[in-house]
Write an enzyme that holds these catalytic residues in place. Structure first.
Site, PDB file in Angstrom:
ATOM      1  N   ALA A 135     -44.009 -23.151  64.561  1.00  0.00           N
ATOM      2  CA  ALA A 135     -42.656 -23.338  63.565  1.00  0.00           C
ATOM      3  C   ALA A 135     -42.499 -22.226  62.586  1.00  0.00           C
ATOM      4  O   ALA A 135     -41.572 -21.644  62.513  1.00  0.00           O
ATOM      5  CB  ALA A 135     -42.918 -24.709  62.740  1.00  0.00           C
TER       6      ALA A 135
ATOM      7  N   HIS B 158     -51.129 -25.945  59.441  1.00  0.00           N
ATOM      8  CA  HIS B 158     -49.711 -25.519  59.504  1.00  0.00           C
ATOM      9  C   HIS B 158     -49.482 -24.382  58.424  1.00  0.00           C
ATOM     10  O   HIS B 158     -50.121 -24.350  57.200  1.00  0.00           O
ATOM     11  CB  HIS B 158     -48.732 -26.672  58.942  1.00  0.00           C
ATOM     12  CG  HIS B 158     -48.823 -27.742  60.196  1.00  0.00           C
ATOM     13  ND1 HIS B 158     -49.593 -28.889  59.913  1.00  0.00           N
ATOM     14  CD2 HIS B 158     -48.226 -27.837  61.426  1.00  0.00           C
ATOM     15  CE1 HIS B 158     -49.456 -29.735  61.071  1.00  0.00           C
ATOM     16  NE2 HIS B 158     -48.668 -28.930  61.808  1.00  0.00           N
TER      17      HIS B 158
ATOM     18  N   ASN C 220     -47.451 -25.607  69.331  1.00  0.00           N
ATOM     19  CA  ASN C 220     -46.574 -25.739  68.476  1.00  0.00           C
ATOM     20  C   ASN C 220     -46.266 -24.490  67.629  1.00  0.00           C
ATOM     21  O   ASN C 220     -47.292 -24.000  66.987  1.00  0.00           O
ATOM     22  CB  ASN C 220     -46.770 -27.000  67.669  1.00  0.00           C
ATOM     23  CG  ASN C 220     -46.540 -28.153  68.096  1.00  0.00           C
ATOM     24  OD1 ASN C 220     -46.216 -28.563  69.274  1.00  0.00           O
ATOM     25  ND2 ASN C 220     -46.418 -29.215  67.526  1.00  0.00           N
TER      26      ASN C 220
ATOM     27  N   ASP D 204     -41.017 -34.173  66.268  1.00  0.00           N
ATOM     28  CA  ASP D 204     -42.203 -33.424  65.419  1.00  0.00           C
ATOM     29  C   ASP D 204     -42.754 -34.343  64.364  1.00  0.00           C
ATOM     30  O   ASP D 204     -42.074 -34.531  63.603  1.00  0.00           O
ATOM     31  CB  ASP D 204     -42.203 -32.096  65.290  1.00  0.00           C
ATOM     32  CG  ASP D 204     -43.396 -31.223  65.075  1.00  0.00           C
ATOM     33  OD1 ASP D 204     -44.427 -31.772  65.536  1.00  0.00           O
ATOM     34  OD2 ASP D 204     -43.282 -30.282  64.257  1.00  0.00           O
TER      35      ASP D 204
END
Ligand code: 13P
Length: 282
Positions: free
Chosen positions: A230, A178, A228, A81
């Site tokens: 995380a 993110h 994605n 990633d």
């Protein structure tokens, strides 16, 4: 088995669902993600960032995921990633990763094309597929703080980028970031459909922790094939460990408190597999 992501994502594109890509930080998270994928009979991508790799090395993470894949009944991808250099991409490739992201999105377009093309040319002969990125995902990505100026991917640039680099799937900037969101994020789902119709390859959504499930589902309908997650996995694992230790302050066996961390991660991943629509697709 350990497989490359390209065929999984092309199947997903044709079938109108997405494959969940989950960042793993330790052996327990690898075990928990695999358990979730098996429970839901879903193909799964496990991935590590350069920051994670710095903690233990590509060989450690590869060995963990390869062991999981060897005993699994579902296809498993080991993905780099946010690969931050050609050398990093090659280190992951040599270690056995079956999918590589090279993230040149902070570079000027021509330099991003040049770097991404080099990685594609190095990986494709070995059958390893490559993810590129164009546009910006905001927030804190791995160890880096992103800038927040125009984050959106330009569809014409995306078409050119895909043609000139030969990437297999493309991460795009559509308003996500993110890390932990301060408010409720708003994904530009219309832009996803426009880009999909121009590039005809699977698209990747980054920064999905904290994005409402309904928005993710629309994003998937509009062309996102890899989603994605995380930050939320880290939060889930840590919550399980903290809960166990506060209920059992005398605990000292990592097998006991990590078990509860794994339970939280598995629960989270199973639910996101449903959101992606990949349950039963293995
Ligand atoms: P989150 O940490 O916001 O889930 O982002 C994950 C991601 O995009 C990894 O590349």
């Amino acid at each position: 088995m350990l497989v490359t992501a390209k065929e999984l994502l092309v199947d997903a594109m044709q079938g109108g669902y997405a494959v969940g890509a989950f960042n793993v930080e330790n052996m327990e998270m690898v075990m928990a993600v695999l358990a979730a994928a098996e429970a839901r009979k879903a193909p799964v991508i496990m991935q590590t960032t350069p920051g994670t790799i710095k903690y233990a090395g590509v060989d450690y993470y590869y060995a963990n995921v390869a062991a999981a894949a060897a005993r699994s009944s579902v296809p498993v991808v080991m993905h780099l990633d946010h690969g931050d250099s050609f050398e990093r991409a090659m280190a992951a490739y040599r270690a056995g990763y079956t999918s590589i992201m090279i993230d040149g999105s902070k570079l000027p377009m021509e330099e991003n094309i040049e770097l991404t093309s080099r990685v594609v040319q190095a990986c494709h002969p070995g059958g390893v597929s490559v993810e590129g990125e164009l546009g910006k995902v905001g927030g804190k990505e791995d160890d880096l703080i992103g800038d927040d100026d125009n984050p959106y991917t330009n569809p014409d640039e995306a078409k050119l980028f895909v043609e000139r680099t030969g990437v297999d799937y493309l991460a795009i900037g559509v308003g996500t970031a993110h890390g932990v969101y301060k408010g409720v994020p708003c994904v530009n789902t219309g832009l996803i459909a426009v880009i999909r119709d121009m590039v005809h390859i699977p698209l990747v959504l980054h920064g999905t922790s904290g994005v409402p499930d309904e928005q993710v589902a629309i994003a998937v309908r509009n062309g996102i094939c890899k989603v994605n997650y995380a930050t939320d996995l880290r939060i889930a694992f840590t919550k399980g460990v903290k809960d166990f230790i506060s209920a059992n302050p005398e605990a000292f066996d990592p097998k006991k408190y990590c078990r509860q961390g794994m339970t939280e991660v598995q629960k989270y991943v199973e639910q996101k597999i449903e959101v992606c629509g990949s349950a039963g697709k293995a």
